[in-house]
Design a protein around this motif. Structure first.
Motif: not given
Length: 350
Positions: A302-317
């Motif tokens: 699990v992780g808890e990055p900032r919800a606004s950290h879109t650069k990191l979140l886009r790698y999720a899939d």
């Protein structure tokens, strides 16, 4: 199609990549024999089952010939999975396993299933083995005893933090070896200070402090049984810092239904030479792989990055993470990101 690989090609090398070949190249012969006379192993594509590959002895080689050490067999299996990314299983032809020198430790960690007169290694099971890539004592070796910290959370007692190299694996996508080692303040403080005081990093970590303050931070972390720090490197060049933790007793544990062996992480890339899409995916794959093979009881990372950290979140899939929910810490709004073991090993090609 066939490919012959010698023991000499694999001897004393990192996970082999220089000679890795694509599917269309498997008919090229790379026959050779090493100085002590180790015979070759040849891999064949099964035309009836394109997702399955067979490793076998060359014609005329008896199973009682010179033994083939198990670590080299494991490298051969990994190399074959790299060469054939669409393959989902590798079979060992009759005689090969009998000719392999192995102890219970060498091969018992790899899921092996009988299939007639052959033995099969399923991709999704093979990459859950600690043997080829983990360089420290697995956390799963820790006896199951529970403790209660400060009268709050009851959780399993955690193993001591590791020392030195913990994980190393060649990534064929970027053609580099990625590794993680425990942070050593005596060796790494200057680099740690430089990274934490980079404005790009400080925005997320909020640790733009003096070397003395950061040394105290690392000393506090060293005494914390639920977390430890790692330095990540590409081909030996340090690129980032990561903190990995047991989620149940972490601050995150109270925001979701945490299992006893859930793992989590925080990370930063401080070396700007190693920024970019391909390398980000590489360290995400490797870090998640490390956390899953370190303890086979871990079902989630699990992780808890900032919800606004879109650069990191886009790698999720691409690395089998998904957003469970958004929630509020006292200091930030976060996204709870989760990666499930089964999905990771079924969908992410290592």
């Amino acid at each position: 199609m066939s490919m012959q690989l010698s023991q000499n090609e694999l001897q004393d090398q990192p996970p082999p990549h220089a000679a890795a070949q694509g599917v269309d190249d498997l008919d090229q012969e790379n026959a050779a024999m090493d100085p002590v006379g180790m015979m070759l192993v040849r891999s064949f594509r099964d035309a009836d089952q394109p997702g399955r590959v067979t490793l076998s002895l060359p014609a005329g080689v008896e199973s009682g010939a010179t033994p083939f050490p198990a670590p080299h067999l494991l490298r051969m299996i990994e190399r074959t999975f790299i060469d054939l990314p669409e393959s989902d299983a590798i079979e060992l032809a009759p005689g090969l396993l009998e000719r392999t020198l192995h102890s219970d430790h060498d091969l018992a960690l790899v899921s092996v299933s009988a299939a007639g007169k052959t033995v099969s290694f399923e991709r999704k099971a093979f990459f859950q083995s600690a043997a080829p890539w983990l360089h420290c004592r697995p956390s799963s070796c820790m006896p199951l005893t529970s403790v209660t910290e400060m009268g709050k959370i009851r959780h399993p007692q955690r193993p001591p933090e590791p020392r030195g190299l913990v994980y190393e694996r060649y990534d064929p996508v970027i053609d580099m070896t990625i590794s993680f080692r425990a942070i050593d303040p005596a060796r790494d403080l200057e680099t740690f200070y430089s990274w934490m005081n980079d404005g790009r990093v400080a925005f997320f970590w909020e640790l733009a402090q003096s070397e003395e303050e950061l040394a105290a931070y690392l000393e506090t972390l060293r005494k914390d049984p639920h977390a430890f720090g790692l330095i990540g490197s590409f081909d030996g060049d340090p690129f980032g810092y990561f903190e990995v933790y047991w989620a149940k007793e972490d601050r995150l544990g109270s925001y979701y239904d945490a299992d006893d062996y859930d793992r989590g992480w925080h990370g930063l890339v401080g070396n700007r030479r190693h920024l970019g899409h391909a390398k980000t995916l590489a360290w995400l794959r490797a870090l998640t792989h490390y956390l899953f093979i370190d303890d086979l009881r871990s079902r989630k990372v699990v992780g808890e990055p900032r919800a606004s950290h879109t650069k990191l979140l886009r790698y999720a899939d691409d690395v089998a993470y998904y957003k469970v929910k958004e929630f509020d810490f006292p200091h930030k709004r976060s996204a709870l990101m989760q990666c499930d073991r089964e999905t990771f090993f079924e969908t992410v090609r290592l």
